[in-house]
Scaffold this motif. Structure first.
Motif, PDB file in Angstrom:
ATOM      1  N   HIS A 143       0.819  -1.204   0.000  1.00 59.52           N
ATOM      2  CA  HIS A 143       0.000   0.000   0.000  1.00 59.52           C
ATOM      3  C   HIS A 143       0.859   1.263   0.000  1.00 59.52           C
ATOM      4  CE1 HIS A 143       0.578  -1.387   4.190  1.00 59.52           C
ATOM      5  NE2 HIS A 143       0.802  -0.112   4.434  1.00 59.52           N
ATOM      6  N   ARG A 184      -6.619   5.541   8.920  1.00 60.05           N
ATOM      7  CA  ARG A 184      -5.536   5.549   7.935  1.00 60.05           C
ATOM      8  C   ARG A 184      -4.238   6.114   8.500  1.00 60.05           C
ATOM      9  NH1 ARG A 184      -7.568   4.152   3.238  1.00 60.05           N
ATOM     10  NH2 ARG A 184      -9.825   4.351   2.940  1.00 60.05           N
ATOM     11  N   ALA A 207      -7.759   8.605  -0.782  1.00 56.89           N
ATOM     12  CA  ALA A 207      -8.240   7.263  -0.427  1.00 56.89           C
ATOM     13  C   ALA A 207      -9.327   6.761  -1.368  1.00 56.89           C
ATOM     14  CB  ALA A 207      -8.747   7.257   1.010  1.00 56.89           C
ATOM     15  N   GLN A 208      -9.994   7.665  -2.049  1.00 58.41           N
ATOM     16  CA  GLN A 208     -11.016   7.235  -3.002  1.00 58.41           C
ATOM     17  C   GLN A 208     -10.399   6.523  -4.195  1.00 58.41           C
ATOM     18  OE1 GLN A 208     -13.536  10.607  -3.990  1.00 58.41           O
ATOM     19  NE2 GLN A 208     -13.583  11.284  -1.858  1.00 58.41           N
ATOM     20  N   ARG A 209      -9.175   6.903  -4.578  1.00 56.85           N
ATOM     21  CA  ARG A 209      -8.487   6.237  -5.683  1.00 56.85           C
ATOM     22  C   ARG A 209      -7.512   5.179  -5.187  1.00 56.85           C
ATOM     23  NH1 ARG A 209      -4.996   9.606  -9.963  1.00 56.85           N
ATOM     24  NH2 ARG A 209      -6.886  10.915  -9.937  1.00 56.85           N
ATOM     25  N   PRO A 225      -7.411   3.007  -2.049  1.00 55.23           N
ATOM     26  CA  PRO A 225      -8.121   2.618  -0.822  1.00 55.23           C
ATOM     27  C   PRO A 225      -7.205   2.163   0.315  1.00 55.23           C
ATOM     28  CG  PRO A 225      -9.162   1.670  -2.756  1.00 55.23           C
ATOM     29  CD  PRO A 225      -7.870   2.234  -3.211  1.00 55.23           C
ATOM     30  N   ASP A 226      -5.975   1.739  -0.006  1.00 58.92           N
ATOM     31  CA  ASP A 226      -5.065   1.231   1.029  1.00 58.92           C
ATOM     32  C   ASP A 226      -4.062   2.279   1.516  1.00 58.92           C
ATOM     33  OD1 ASP A 226      -6.236  -1.292   0.903  1.00 58.92           O
ATOM     34  OD2 ASP A 226      -4.907  -1.930  -0.725  1.00 58.92           O
TER      35      ASP A 226
END
Length: 249
Positions: free
Chosen positions: A94, A149, A119-121, A123-124
């Motif tokens: 990630h 996160r 985080a929308q693109r 996610p990790d």
């Protein structure tokens, strides 16, 4: 005499001191910051804004020497991301962003809001924030919806800082156009450059020519959307990001 930050007259006193302190001591702090500059044989300043401020106070230009903040590469050794993540126990799968602080977390709000967009693109994605955690930081992370996160190692010994921040793909230096930012040099940028990672900042004060002339990262408008776009541009292009990191070093 040396002048290394803009404290009074709308400077750091406005963001690093409680209201009661500002009410009682703002005039004193400004007086002692300014009153003796013209009496010295010479003045060193850390940024061009303080040089201009000194000239307006009456300091002759030929008595002023601008010396940008330095750094110590031997204290913050360059290591690969793989070495650092193995040492810290973080996986390689990630993306990780990094933000260095001690205890003030200046301008971190935009970082947290941009993280939610990234985080929308991705996610990790994770964000390392070093420094002594305070309730305001945790509340801001909760409000932005990114608490899960965050990696919060706390205030680190200097020998551990490069291991921890070296886990990052991209390092973050938010720098909005404020009096206190125009009147200072962020020493963390030197630490970042030692680590050979690209940096996302804003074109304010001394950061504008630094990033414009050296291709060490990206500067963006000071909005969460623009800042997030700068981060994602580097995450999407690892080769360019690596070259910027090498330029920074």
């Amino acid at each position: 005499t040396d002048w290394n930050d803009w404290f009074g007259r709308g400077g750091l006193i406005e963001v690093l001191r409680p209201q009661w302190y500002r009410i009682l001591f703002a005039r004193f702090e400004t007086y002692y910051e300014e009153a003796f500059r013209t009496r010295a044989d010479g003045l060193t300043v850390i940024c061009s804004a303080l040089a201009e401020r000194a000239k307006k106070l009456g300091v002759p230009a030929d008595r002023i020497c601008l010396i940008s903040g330095g750094t110590s590469p031997e204290v913050y050794p360059t290591r690969t991301k793989e070495e650092c993540r193995k040492h810290m126990g973080y996986g390689l799968a990630h993306p990780i962003l990094g933000f260095a602080s001690a205890d003030s977390f200046l301008d971190v709000k935009i970082v947290l809001e941009a993280l939610a967009i990234v985080a929308q693109r991705f996610p990790d994605v994770r964000l390392i924030i070093t420094g002594k955690t305070n309730p305001q930081l945790l509340a801001a992370a909760e409000q932005a919806g990114v608490s899960e996160r965050l990696i919060l190692p706390g205030f680190l010994p200097v020998e551990e800082l490069s291991w921890c921040l070296g886990c990052s793909d991209v390092l973050l230096l938010p720098f909005p156009d404020t009096i206190y930012n125009n009147g200072r040099w962020p020493n963390k940028v030197g630490v970042y450059f030692c680590l050979a990672r690209p940096v996302v900042s804003n074109p304010t004060g001394e950061m504008q020519p630094l990033f414009r002339d050296n291709r060490v990262g990206l500067t963006t408008d000071y909005t969460p959307e623009a800042y997030a776009e700068g981060i994602m541009t580097l995450l999407d292009d690892p080769e360019a990001a690596q070259q910027m990191g090498q330029n920074a070093y």
